[in-house]
Design a protein around this motif. Structure first.
Motif, PDB file in Angstrom:
ATOM      1  N   PHE A 101      40.864  48.124  17.447  1.00  0.00           N
ATOM      2  CA  PHE A 101      41.506  46.969  18.265  1.00  0.00           C
ATOM      3  C   PHE A 101      42.143  47.369  19.422  1.00  0.00           C
ATOM      4  CE2 PHE A 101      45.009  43.711  18.750  1.00  0.00           C
ATOM      5  CZ  PHE A 101      43.921  42.624  18.932  1.00  0.00           C
ATOM      6  N   THR A 102      43.000  48.589  19.256  1.00  0.00           N
ATOM      7  CA  THR A 102      43.643  48.858  20.582  1.00  0.00           C
ATOM      8  C   THR A 102      42.896  49.256  21.666  1.00  0.00           C
ATOM      9  OG1 THR A 102      45.494  49.783  19.157  1.00  0.00           O
ATOM     10  CG2 THR A 102      45.352  50.623  21.287  1.00  0.00           C
ATOM     11  N   ALA A 103      41.642  50.173  20.934  1.00  0.00           N
ATOM     12  CA  ALA A 103      40.698  50.420  22.107  1.00  0.00           C
ATOM     13  C   ALA A 103      40.031  49.370  22.790  1.00  0.00           C
ATOM     14  CB  ALA A 103      39.500  51.439  21.399  1.00  0.00           C
ATOM     15  N   GLN A 104      39.640  48.142  22.139  1.00  0.00           N
ATOM     16  CA  GLN A 104      39.184  46.883  22.868  1.00  0.00           C
ATOM     17  C   GLN A 104      40.115  46.405  23.632  1.00  0.00           C
ATOM     18  OE1 GLN A 104      38.138  44.511  19.554  1.00  0.00           O
ATOM     19  NE2 GLN A 104      36.138  45.507  19.002  1.00  0.00           N
ATOM     20  N   LEU A 105      41.313  45.986  23.409  1.00  0.00           N
ATOM     21  CA  LEU A 105      42.442  45.831  24.178  1.00  0.00           C
ATOM     22  C   LEU A 105      42.430  46.589  25.532  1.00  0.00           C
ATOM     23  CD1 LEU A 105      45.568  44.435  21.965  1.00  0.00           C
ATOM     24  CD2 LEU A 105      43.494  43.264  23.096  1.00  0.00           C
ATOM     25  N   LEU A 106      42.458  47.821  25.281  1.00  0.00           N
ATOM     26  CA  LEU A 106      42.578  48.691  26.660  1.00  0.00           C
ATOM     27  C   LEU A 106      41.331  48.686  27.489  1.00  0.00           C
ATOM     28  CD1 LEU A 106      44.225  51.739  25.061  1.00  0.00           C
ATOM     29  CD2 LEU A 106      45.301  50.380  26.678  1.00  0.00           C
ATOM     30  N   SER A 107      40.248  48.609  26.850  1.00  0.00           N
ATOM     31  CA  SER A 107      39.068  48.391  27.479  1.00  0.00           C
ATOM     32  C   SER A 107      38.854  46.983  28.413  1.00  0.00           C
ATOM     33  CB  SER A 107      37.899  48.448  26.726  1.00  0.00           C
ATOM     34  OG  SER A 107      36.533  48.035  27.288  1.00  0.00           O
ATOM     35  N   LYS A 108      39.461  45.816  28.061  1.00  0.00           N
ATOM     36  CA  LYS A 108      39.576  44.686  28.628  1.00  0.00           C
ATOM     37  C   LYS A 108      40.639  44.583  29.728  1.00  0.00           C
ATOM     38  CE  LYS A 108      38.089  41.636  24.661  1.00  0.00           C
ATOM     39  NZ  LYS A 108      38.710  40.618  23.902  1.00  0.00           N
ATOM     40  N   LYS A 109      41.761  45.403  29.350  1.00  0.00           N
ATOM     41  CA  LYS A 109      42.687  45.398  30.401  1.00  0.00           C
ATOM     42  C   LYS A 109      42.042  46.290  31.671  1.00  0.00           C
ATOM     43  CE  LYS A 109      46.742  44.918  27.733  1.00  0.00           C
ATOM     44  NZ  LYS A 109      48.211  45.493  27.196  1.00  0.00           N
ATOM     45  N   PHE A 110      41.491  47.174  31.390  1.00  0.00           N
ATOM     46  CA  PHE A 110      40.937  48.275  32.467  1.00  0.00           C
ATOM     47  C   PHE A 110      39.961  47.520  33.174  1.00  0.00           C
ATOM     48  CE2 PHE A 110      37.547  50.999  33.743  1.00  0.00           C
ATOM     49  CZ  PHE A 110      38.356  51.949  34.321  1.00  0.00           C
ATOM     50  N   GLU A 111      39.040  46.587  32.509  1.00  0.00           N
ATOM     51  CA  GLU A 111      38.174  45.772  33.510  1.00  0.00           C
ATOM     52  C   GLU A 111      38.854  44.819  34.201  1.00  0.00           C
ATOM     53  OE1 GLU A 111      35.590  43.982  30.531  1.00  0.00           O
ATOM     54  OE2 GLU A 111      34.399  45.737  30.077  1.00  0.00           O
ATOM     55  N   LYS A 112      39.821  43.884  33.893  1.00  0.00           N
ATOM     56  CA  LYS A 112      40.560  43.313  34.712  1.00  0.00           C
ATOM     57  C   LYS A 112      41.245  43.824  35.882  1.00  0.00           C
ATOM     58  CE  LYS A 112      44.256  39.641  34.212  1.00  0.00           C
ATOM     59  NZ  LYS A 112      45.231  38.997  33.287  1.00  0.00           N
ATOM     60  N   GLU A 113      41.878  44.978  35.583  1.00  0.00           N
ATOM     61  CA  GLU A 113      42.544  45.779  36.689  1.00  0.00           C
ATOM     62  C   GLU A 113      41.368  46.211  37.809  1.00  0.00           C
ATOM     63  OE1 GLU A 113      45.640  45.911  37.313  1.00  0.00           O
ATOM     64  OE2 GLU A 113      46.039  44.663  35.502  1.00  0.00           O
ATOM     65  N   LEU A 114      40.184  46.625  36.973  1.00  0.00           N
ATOM     66  CA  LEU A 114      39.255  47.262  38.006  1.00  0.00           C
ATOM     67  C   LEU A 114      38.707  45.828  39.025  1.00  0.00           C
ATOM     68  CD1 LEU A 114      37.434  49.401  38.805  1.00  0.00           C
ATOM     69  CD2 LEU A 114      35.808  48.707  37.042  1.00  0.00           C
ATOM     70  N   SER A 115      38.741  44.954  38.302  1.00  0.00           N
ATOM     71  CA  SER A 115      38.135  43.619  39.293  1.00  0.00           C
ATOM     72  C   SER A 115      39.372  43.328  40.417  1.00  0.00           C
ATOM     73  CB  SER A 115      38.068  42.487  38.416  1.00  0.00           C
ATOM     74  OG  SER A 115      39.096  42.000  37.816  1.00  0.00           O
ATOM     75  N   LYS A 116      40.611  43.421  39.947  1.00  0.00           N
ATOM     76  CA  LYS A 116      41.680  43.194  40.994  1.00  0.00           C
ATOM     77  C   LYS A 116      41.429  44.185  42.324  1.00  0.00           C
ATOM     78  CE  LYS A 116      45.125  41.084  38.086  1.00  0.00           C
ATOM     79  NZ  LYS A 116      46.550  41.140  37.514  1.00  0.00           N
ATOM     80  N   VAL A 117      41.537  45.397  41.663  1.00  0.00           N
ATOM     81  CA  VAL A 117      41.296  46.641  42.703  1.00  0.00           C
ATOM     82  C   VAL A 117      40.056  46.362  43.711  1.00  0.00           C
ATOM     83  CG1 VAL A 117      40.632  48.910  43.191  1.00  0.00           C
ATOM     84  CG2 VAL A 117      42.329  48.255  41.200  1.00  0.00           C
ATOM     85  N   GLN A 118      38.975  45.696  43.268  1.00  0.00           N
ATOM     86  CA  GLN A 118      37.849  45.416  43.965  1.00  0.00           C
ATOM     87  C   GLN A 118      38.143  44.094  44.959  1.00  0.00           C
ATOM     88  OE1 GLN A 118      34.792  44.362  41.100  1.00  0.00           O
ATOM     89  NE2 GLN A 118      34.253  46.682  40.747  1.00  0.00           N
ATOM     90  N   GLU A 119      39.062  43.378  44.432  1.00  0.00           N
ATOM     91  CA  GLU A 119      39.475  42.091  45.502  1.00  0.00           C
ATOM     92  C   GLU A 119      40.476  42.785  46.438  1.00  0.00           C
ATOM     93  OE1 GLU A 119      41.159  39.236  43.185  1.00  0.00           O
ATOM     94  OE2 GLU A 119      39.443  38.524  42.062  1.00  0.00           O
ATOM     95  N   TYR A 120      41.397  43.702  45.931  1.00  0.00           N
ATOM     96  CA  TYR A 120      42.121  44.271  47.120  1.00  0.00           C
ATOM     97  C   TYR A 120      41.355  44.810  48.166  1.00  0.00           C
ATOM     98  CZ  TYR A 120      45.871  42.864  43.682  1.00  0.00           C
ATOM     99  OH  TYR A 120      46.976  42.210  42.968  1.00  0.00           O
ATOM    100  N   VAL A 121      40.201  45.530  47.646  1.00  0.00           N
ATOM    101  CA  VAL A 121      39.769  46.126  48.569  1.00  0.00           C
ATOM    102  C   VAL A 121      38.814  45.367  49.743  1.00  0.00           C
ATOM    103  CG1 VAL A 121      37.711  47.935  48.879  1.00  0.00           C
ATOM    104  CG2 VAL A 121      39.225  48.268  47.165  1.00  0.00           C
ATOM    105  N   GLN A 122      38.555  44.257  49.168  1.00  0.00           N
ATOM    106  CA  GLN A 122      37.951  43.343  50.127  1.00  0.00           C
ATOM    107  C   GLN A 122      38.830  42.516  50.873  1.00  0.00           C
ATOM    108  OE1 GLN A 122      36.051  40.440  47.582  1.00  0.00           O
ATOM    109  NE2 GLN A 122      34.133  41.831  47.001  1.00  0.00           N
ATOM    110  N   LEU A 123      40.098  42.375  50.362  1.00  0.00           N
ATOM    111  CA  LEU A 123      41.265  41.747  51.323  1.00  0.00           C
ATOM    112  C   LEU A 123      41.635  42.694  52.345  1.00  0.00           C
ATOM    113  CD1 LEU A 123      43.357  39.857  48.739  1.00  0.00           C
ATOM    114  CD2 LEU A 123      41.811  38.874  50.702  1.00  0.00           C
ATOM    115  N   ILE A 124      41.693  43.966  51.965  1.00  0.00           N
ATOM    116  CA  ILE A 124      42.107  44.848  53.018  1.00  0.00           C
ATOM    117  C   ILE A 124      41.126  45.149  54.128  1.00  0.00           C
ATOM    118  CG2 ILE A 124      42.240  47.488  53.398  1.00  0.00           C
ATOM    119  CD1 ILE A 124      43.715  47.521  50.640  1.00  0.00           C
ATOM    120  N   SER A 125      39.789  44.909  53.757  1.00  0.00           N
ATOM    121  CA  SER A 125      38.756  44.882  54.940  1.00  0.00           C
ATOM    122  C   SER A 125      38.938  43.760  55.868  1.00  0.00           C
ATOM    123  CB  SER A 125      37.231  44.918  54.167  1.00  0.00           C
ATOM    124  OG  SER A 125      36.414  44.770  55.134  1.00  0.00           O
ATOM    125  N   VAL A 126      39.300  42.598  55.319  1.00  0.00           N
ATOM    126  CA  VAL A 126      39.281  41.317  56.126  1.00  0.00           C
ATOM    127  C   VAL A 126      40.490  41.624  56.933  1.00  0.00           C
ATOM    128  CG1 VAL A 126      39.963  38.961  56.140  1.00  0.00           C
ATOM    129  CG2 VAL A 126      38.233  39.820  54.452  1.00  0.00           C
TER     130      VAL A 126
END
Length: 510
Positions: A101-126
Motif C-alpha cells: 500500500f505504501t509503495a502504491q501511495l509513493l508511486s502516485k505522489k511521484f507521478e503527481k510531482e512529476l506532472s507539476k515539474v513538467q508544468e513548471y518547465v513549460q511556464l519557465i519557457s513562457v
C-alpha cells in the motif's frame, strides 16, 4: 501425516530460496527448515513425495539429528509416517500488505510531482520569452530621446493654469471679435478635464497632452500677436440685466462645461445659475439631474463658484422627494419645481432645503400630457428673465398650444397669461428673455434652431432662423441668466452654455 499437514509442508518448501519462490523477501520470511526445527545439515538421502496419499517415503534416510516439533515412525512396509507442528511465528502478511500500500501511495505522489515539474518547465519557457521581449522594449525606451521620468501631471496642470490666466487677460484686452479666444478657452477647459482623467492612467499617455499644450500655446501666441488688428463692428452689447436691445439675433457655439456629476446614465435634468436682481453677480451654480427614469428629481447640488463646479469640490448636495421633470429653475435663492404627479409648483428655500410654498397652476396639463418633443415629463417649464418669474405650459383648452404665465415669485399666484399659436409638443424647448418667449426645434442630431418667438410686451409672434449647435442629440432644458446673458443647457447629461447676441435697439425693425 495428514493431507493438510503435507500441503503446508509443500507450501513452506516452495517458499525456500532454493525453489526460487519468495525467498527474496529475506528476513521477512523464515526458512522452511526453521519452521521444521532442522538445521542446514539435516537432509534426506533419498525420498519421494506421494501426491496421492500425502506420505513422504524415504529409503535409507539418515537424519543427523532429531527434528524439532517433528514426530515420525516407519511401518512394517518401510513407509515413513510423520507429523509436523508449526512454530508460533506466523507469516507476516499484514506487513507485506502495508508495504505494498505504501509503495502504491509513493508511486502516485511521484507521478503527481512529476506532472507539476513538467508544468513548471513549460511556464519557465513562457516567462523566458516574455522576459526577452520586455528586455527588447526596455532597450528601445532607453534609446528614445524622451525622458519618461520628467512627465509629471503637476507640471502639466501648472502649464494649463497659466494658459487659462493668459486667455482671461487676452479676453479682457482683446479688441474686436472674441470668437477665436472663446474657442481657445473651451479647448483649455477640455484640456483640464482630459488631464484629470489621464491622471488615473499610465503616465506615458501624457505625451499626447504635451503635444496639444504646445499647439494651444502656439494659438495663444498668434492671438496675442493679432491683438488690436481688428476694430469692433457695431455698437457694444447691452449692459448685463438690461433689456435695452431688440431681441436675440444670434447665438455662440456651445461651451462644454462638463458632464453632470451623476454620470452618463443621467441624461435628463437641468442646470444654471441663480439670478437675483439685488445681487446679480453673486449667483450660485446649481445642477439638478433627474433619476434614470427621466422623471423624478431627487438630488441636486449647489456650488458657490464655477471653479468649484468644474473641480467637483465644495458642493452642497441635497435630497428632495417631490420634484418632477426638467423644467426646474432657480431665482433669488429659491428653487422652483413641478410637484410630482400634480400640476402644482413648489418653492424650495436653498438655504434650508425646505418647501416654502406650493401653488396649483390653474388648468395646466401635467404628467406628460403636452411635454416637449423628445423630452418627457416637462409639461410645466419654469423660467426666469430680467422681468421676473415665468411658467411655460399647455392646457386642454389651448389644445396643446403654448401658454405663458407671469407668476408672483413669492406667492406663486398667476399675474397674467398669454396664449400662443405654437403647438408645444412640436417644440424641443423654450426660454424667456426680456418678456419674449423663444422656442427651439430639432434640425438634426447636431443642430437646433431657434425658430419661433412670442413677445408678451406687444403680443406679437413670429418665426426666426437662428442656428444653435449642440453636442448631443436632445436638449432637456434651457435656462437663461439675465446678468451673464447666457443660456445654460442640459444636453443628454452634458452641461453646456451659450452666449446670446442681441440686436441693437436702433436697428430693430418695425
Amino acid at each position: 501425516m495428514s493431507q493438510g499437514q503435507l500441503s503446508l509442508l509443500l507450501f513452506l518448501f516452495l517458499l525456500s530460496p532454493a525453489t526460487g519462490g519468495l525467498g527474496d523477501l529475506g528476513p521477512l520470511i523464515p526458512s522452511p527448515t526453521s519452521f521444521l526445527g532442522l538445521d542446514s545439515s539435516s537432509n534426506f538421502s533419498s525420498g519421494s513425495v506421494d501426491s496421492s496419499d500425502g506420505h513422504i517415503s524415504a529409503g535409507g534416510a539418515s537424519v543427523s539429528q532429531s527434528f524439532s516439533n517433528f514426530t515420525g515412525s516407519m511401518d512394517d512396509r518401510g513407509t515413513c509416517q510423520c507429523s509436523v507442528s508449526l512454530p508460533d511465528t506466523t507469516f507476516p502478511v499484514d506487513r507485506v500488505e502495508h508495504l505494498e500500500f505504501t509503495a502504491q501511495l509513493l508511486s502516485k505522489k511521484f507521478e503527481k510531482e512529476l506532472s507539476k515539474v513538467q508544468e513548471y518547465v513549460q511556464l519557465i519557457s513562457v516567462y523566458e520569452k516574455k522576459l526577452s521581449n520586455l528586455t527588447v522594449r526596455v532597450e528601445i525606451m532607453e534609446k528614445d530621446t524622451i525622458s519618461y521620468t520628467e512627465l509629471d501631471f503637476e507640471l502639466i496642470k501648472i502649464e494649463v493654469k497659466e494658459m487659462e490666466k493668459l486667455v482671461i487677460q487676452l479676453k479682457e484686452s482683446f479688441v474686436g471679435s472674441t470668437e477665436i479666444v472663446d474657442q481657445l478657452e473651451v479647448e483649455i477647459r477640455n484640456m483640464t478635464l482630459l488631464v484629470e482623467k489621464l491622471e488615473t492612467l499610465d503616465k506615458n499617455n501624457v505625451l499626447a497632452i504635451r503635444r496639444e499644450i504646445v499647439a494651444l500655446k502656439n494659438k495663444l501666441k498668434k492671438c496675442e500677436a493679432s491683438k488690436g488688428e481688428h476694430v469692433p463692428v457695431g455698437p457694444p452689447p447691452p449692459s448685463p440685466g438690461s433689456c435695452g436691445h431688440g431681441g436675440v439675433v444670434n447665438i455662440s457655439k456651445p461651451s462644454v462645461v462638463q458632464l453632470n456629476w451623476r454620470g452618463f446614465s443621467y441624461k435628463y435634468g437641468a442646470w444654471g445659475r441663480d439670478y437675483s436682481p439685488q445681487h446679480p453677480e453673486n449667483g450660485l451654480y446649481w445642477v439638478a439631474p433627474l433619476n434614470t427614469d427621466g422623471r423624478l428629481l431627487e438630488y441636486y447640488r449647489l456650488y458657490n463658484t464655477l471653479d468649484d463646479l468644474l473641480l467637483y469640490i465644495n458642493a452642497r448636495e441635497y435630497r428632495i422627494t417631490y420634484g418632477q421633470g426638467s423644467g426646474t429653475t432657480v431665482y433669488k435663492n429659491n428653487m422652483y419645481v413641478n410637484w410630482y404627479n400634480t400640476r402644482n409648483i413648489a418653492k424650495v428655500d436653498l438655504t434650508t432645503n425646505k418647501v416654502v410654498v406650493t401653488q396649483t397652476l390653474p388648468n395646466a396639463a401635467y404628467n406628460n400630457r403636452f411635454s416637449y418633443a423628445n423630452v418627457f415629463w416637462q409639461d410645466i417649464d419654469l423660467a426666469v428673465d430680467e422681468t421676473g418669474f415665468w411658467a411655460v405650459y399647455s392646457t386642454e383648452a389651448s389644445t396643446g398650444n403654448i401658454v405663458i404665465s407671469k407668476l408672483n415669485d413669492t406667492t406663486l399666484q398667476v399675474l397674467n397669461t398669454w396664449y400662443t399659436k405654437q403647438y408645444k409638443p412640436s417644440v424641443s424647448n423654450a426660454f424667456m428673455v426680456c418678456g419674449v418667449l423663444y422656442a427651439t426645434r430639432t434640425l438634426n442630431t447636431r443642430t437646433e434652431e431657434i425658430f419661433y418667438y412670442y413677445d408678451t410686451n406687444t403680443g406679437k409672434e413670429g418665426n426666426l432662423d437662428i442656428v444653435m449647435h449642440k453636442m448631443q442629440e436632445n436638449l432637456q432644458s434651457i435656462n437663461y441668466h439675465p446678468f451673464d446673458q447666457k443660456l445654460y443647457v442640459y444636453n443628454d447629461g452634458y452641461l453646456l452654455n451659450y452666449d446670446l447676441v442681441f440686436q441693437q435697439k436702433s436697428q430693430k425693425a418695425d
